[in-house]
Design an enzyme around this catalytic site. Structure first.
Site, short mmCIF file in Angstrom:
data_model
loop_
_atom_site.label_atom_id
_atom_site.label_comp_id
_atom_site.label_asym_id
_atom_site.label_seq_id
_atom_site.Cartn_x
_atom_site.Cartn_y
_atom_site.Cartn_z
N ARG A 132 2.23 -12.18 -1.46
CA ARG A 132 0.93 -12.44 -0.70
C ARG A 132 0.26 -13.59 -1.54
O ARG A 132 0.46 -13.93 -2.74
CB ARG A 132 0.25 -11.29 -0.89
N SER A 135 1.02 -5.02 10.46
CA SER A 135 1.34 -5.74 9.46
C SER A 135 2.76 -6.65 9.82
O SER A 135 3.62 -6.38 10.41
CB SER A 135 1.80 -5.01 8.37
N HIS A 139 -8.86 -4.08 13.55
CA HIS A 139 -7.83 -4.71 12.71
C HIS A 139 -7.14 -5.81 13.34
O HIS A 139 -6.23 -5.75 14.00
CB HIS A 139 -6.82 -3.59 12.34
N LYS A 148 -8.37 -2.68 1.84
CA LYS A 148 -8.01 -1.65 2.94
C LYS A 148 -8.95 -0.32 2.64
O LYS A 148 -9.11 0.33 3.50
CB LYS A 148 -6.82 -1.49 3.00
N ASP A 198 -8.20 -10.52 9.38
CA ASP A 198 -7.89 -9.18 9.51
C ASP A 198 -8.68 -8.11 9.71
O ASP A 198 -8.33 -7.21 10.48
CB ASP A 198 -7.35 -8.87 7.87
N ARG A 246 0.87 -1.11 -0.06
CA ARG A 246 0.09 -0.09 -0.14
C ARG A 246 0.82 1.42 0.05
O ARG A 246 2.06 1.13 0.54
CB ARG A 246 -0.93 -0.03 1.22
N LYS A 258 -1.24 -12.23 12.58
CA LYS A 258 -2.57 -12.21 12.47
C LYS A 258 -3.21 -13.35 11.74
O LYS A 258 -3.97 -14.22 12.52
CB LYS A 258 -3.34 -10.92 12.30
N THR A 259 -2.65 -13.41 10.56
CA THR A 259 -3.02 -14.48 9.67
C THR A 259 -2.69 -15.79 10.17
O THR A 259 -3.34 -16.78 10.26
CB THR A 259 -2.75 -14.06 8.14
P1 ATP Z 1 -1.02 -8.11 7.75
O1 ATP Z 1 -1.66 -7.26 8.49
O2 ATP Z 1 0.05 -7.33 6.86
O3 ATP Z 1 -2.00 -9.09 7.05
P2 ATP Z 1 -0.27 -10.15 9.68
O4 ATP Z 1 -0.58 -9.74 10.98
O5 ATP Z 1 -1.56 -10.97 9.19
O6 ATP Z 1 0.06 -9.03 8.67
P3 ATP Z 1 1.22 -12.36 8.96
O7 ATP Z 1 0.86 -12.67 7.38
O8 ATP Z 1 0.52 -13.71 9.88
O9 ATP Z 1 0.94 -10.91 9.49
O10 ATP Z 1 2.68 -12.75 8.91
C1 ATP Z 1 3.62 -13.18 9.98
C2 ATP Z 1 4.86 -13.82 9.27
O11 ATP Z 1 5.72 -14.02 10.41
C3 ATP Z 1 4.61 -15.11 8.46
O12 ATP Z 1 5.49 -14.95 7.51
C4 ATP Z 1 4.98 -15.92 9.53
O13 ATP Z 1 5.58 -17.15 9.21
C5 ATP Z 1 6.34 -15.34 10.42
N1 ATP Z 1 6.76 -15.39 11.75
C6 ATP Z 1 7.53 -16.09 11.90
N2 ATP Z 1 7.67 -16.39 13.44
C7 ATP Z 1 6.54 -16.16 13.76
C8 ATP Z 1 5.85 -16.46 15.17
N3 ATP Z 1 6.47 -16.71 16.17
N4 ATP Z 1 4.53 -15.93 15.22
C9 ATP Z 1 3.76 -15.48 14.20
N5 ATP Z 1 4.32 -15.00 12.87
C10 ATP Z 1 5.81 -15.79 12.84
MN MN Z 2 -2.87 -10.86 7.47
#
Ligand code: ATP
Ligand code: MN
Length: 538
Positions: free
Chosen positions: A323, A239, A221, A201, A258, A60, A243-244
């Site tokens: 992604r 980010s 969020h 978004k 999300d 973004r 979360k995911t």
């Molecule tokens: P966005 O808001 O951009 O979607 P998000 O909060 O959903 O972000 P994720 O997509 O879950 O973030 O990304 C977390 C990244 O960190 C993943 O690539 C995951 O493999 C990595 N990672 C490594 N170690 C950990 C951990 N201990 N816990 C969570 N994620 C981890």
């Molecule tokens: Mn996510």
């Protein structure tokens, strides 16, 4: 699959000023997949998913996100460098240029909606220049039934023209790309960028205004899932904090990854109909649910593929922000519809690159409010530029770029709801341990999962004084033991092997918290202020 294959309805776009007759209305994701490939805009990878490149933008562009300042927004939006005002007449002029641009193009149109709870449903018509952007809209928004489509009345319009470039001098944008919300006309206008995340978004930001202002509902969020006893858990975080990743749990039904709303009827509902996962270093061993969701119907963005169609998830030569989007039904264990009860547990995820926050700790209500307003995570410098000091990054409500109102508005609503629901709030550091970025390493996903499972199974009650330790700088309650996690991992200081260095960094971070909090001090109650790190730890 609900892909409306029998649909015979046709539509005109004339009322929006879009003159084209080459309208592809409500195509199935299968058809869009094929069209994208025919047009040379994508390739099929060996799992069957479509892979596309989003172009110049692979993320973004927050500085190019505007809100039209009008009677609806002028007194309510928190204007500044996050919510940048745009003149209504300038919007009209730019809108006319964009629809003119689309006037002789083939376009892809989709009717969809946001908000899984009927009472909050927002009907959306999406007009895309590219087939894969329209497939993204299929994946990410909720999909109306055939009957609903027959009588579909859109409330919001998304116009998405990645190939249109603005002329900043004339169009009053910052540069050629823009994403502008107009609450009077109910239009999200996106141009000059093909990054699909702008589409989801854009509507998220609109809902983050509409729900609290008109529906007295808290938008968040966060991701959400629900266990066997219908116990909901939600995970806030900026980010990349997890979360995911952490909401995809084989033992719990996924509500969403999300964007959610928390109603006054004691429910939590998903805004979306799909997930948008980061795929950097993705593996089937560590993240099987997400890995297996990457099949036909999913869209990979900006990944590197070899000539046999194999994806190299470790290759970040286009971007670190690779992604995949997929409809939520690509995940096996899901909640239908995407609605859960009041949460029992709330997790604040933070990727602390200083490595000083405990991997899990419990927050008091004051600390929860303080950390929510602060929204801490750390930005790690890109590996290309060499190993540099991570920069603490604060984003109020764990999502400031999408929040049109003042952060305290959301924080007050959350505090009230947390008290009413009697939730437990946990701070989870999914970032570094054993030292800061460059010295320590990212905490193992399996440990983070074990800690979260322990909370959800009731194994981390922290009822007795002996069960926890109060962190001397941050004041949070750090459990002394947790099933499935080596004890030393629970104490960040112990993992460092250097107390002095540890406390030095801890104070650097606590100072950064205090600096950041100054902007909220005059709004915050004494209770919230008490939730911050202690001024003098010793
Ligand atoms: P966005 O808001 O951009 O979607 P998000 O909060 O959903 O972000 P994720 O997509 O879950 O973030 O990304 C977390 C990244 O960190 C993943 O690539 C995951 O493999 C990595 N990672 C490594 N170690 C950990 C951990 N201990 N816990 C969570 N994620 C981890
Ligand atoms: Mn996510």
């Amino acid at each position: 699959m609900d892909s409306n294959t029998e649909l015979t309805k046709t539509i005109s776009l004339e009322k929006y000023g879009i003159k084209t007759e080459k309208i592809n209305y409500q195509l199935s994701p299968d058809a869009l997949h094929d069209i994208a490939i025919e047009k040379g805009q994508g390739v099929e990878v060996n799992s069957g998913a479509l892979a596309i490149n989003t172009g110049k933008f692979t993320g973004r562009s927050p500085l190019d996100r505007f809100i039209v300042k009008d009677d609806i927004t002028k007194d309510k939006v928190w204007w500044g460098d996050i919510n940048i005002p745009f003149n209504s007449d300038d919007f009209d002029a730019l809108y006319d240029k964009v629809v003119d641009y689309l006037g002789d193009k083939e376009v892809f149109v989709r009717d969809a909606y946001a908000c899984a709870d009927e009472n909050y449903k927002l009907n959306i018509r999406v007009v895309n220049e590219y087939p894969w952007s329209n497939m993204f809209a299929y994946n990410m928004f909720l999909r109306p039934s055939d009957a609903e489509l027959e009588s579909f009345q859109e409330e919001w319009l998304v116009v998405n023209a990645p190939g249109f470039l603005a002329n900043p001098a004339v169009d009053k944008t910052r540069q050629a790309n823009f994403a502008i919300l107009d609450f009077t006309r109910k239009i999200a206008l996106i141009g000059g960028t093909g990054y699909t995340g702008e589409i989801k978004k854009g509507i998220f930001s609109a809902l983050n205004f509409i729900l609290p202002v008109f529906k007295n509902t808290l938008p968040m969020h966060c991701s959400a899932n629900v266990g066997k006893n219908d116990d909901t858990a939600i995970f806030f975080g900026l980010s990349g904090t997890g979360k995911t990743t952490l909401s995809a749990d084989p033992d719990r039904r996924l509500i969403g990854d999300d964007e959610h709303g928390w109603t006054n009827e004691n429910t939590v509902f998903n805004f979306e109909g799909g997930c948008y996962a980061k795929v950097i270093d993705l593996s089937s061993e560590k993240e099987p649910e997400i890995y297996n969701a990457i099949k036909r119907g999913a869209i990979l963005e900006n990944v590197i593929i070899d000539d046999k169609g194999a994806v190299d998830f470790g290759d970040t030569s286009i971007t670190q922000n690779t992604r995949v989007s997929y409809p939520i039904y690509h995940i096996e264990n899901i909640q239908k519809p995407s609605i859960g009860r009041n949460p029992k547990n709330i997790f604040f995820l933070t990727a602390d690159a200083f490595g000083v926050l405990p991997p899990i700790s419990k927050l008091t209500p004051s600390q929860a409010a303080y950390h929510f307003i602060s929204g801490y995570t750390a930005k790690v410098a890109g590996t290309e530029a060499g190993v540099k000091e991570p920069i603490p990054s604060f984003s109020a409500c764990f999502g400031a770029p999408f929040m049109p109102l003042h952060p305290t508005k959301y924080a007050e609503m959350l505090s009230t709801k947390m008290k009413e629901a009697g939730v437990n709030v946990w701070l989870v550091n999914t970032g570094w341990t054993g030292g800061p970025y460059g010295v320590g390493s990212r905490i193992k996903l399996k440990y983070t999962r074990a800690m979260i499972n322990a909370v959800l199974n009731g194994d981390l009650g922290l009822y007795n004084y002996d069960d926890y330790h109060i962190h001397s700088v941050f004041g949070v309650a750090q459990p002394r033991s947790c099933p499935g996690v080596p004890t030393e991992v629970l104490s960040p200081r112990t993992t460092w092997n250097d107390d002095e260095a540890y406390y030095k960094k801890a104070f650097t971070l606590s100072n950064a918290f205090r600096e950041n909090f100054k902007q909220f001090e005059s709004y915050a109650s004494e209770e919230i202020r008490r939730g911050g790190p202690q001024r003098y730890a010793f």
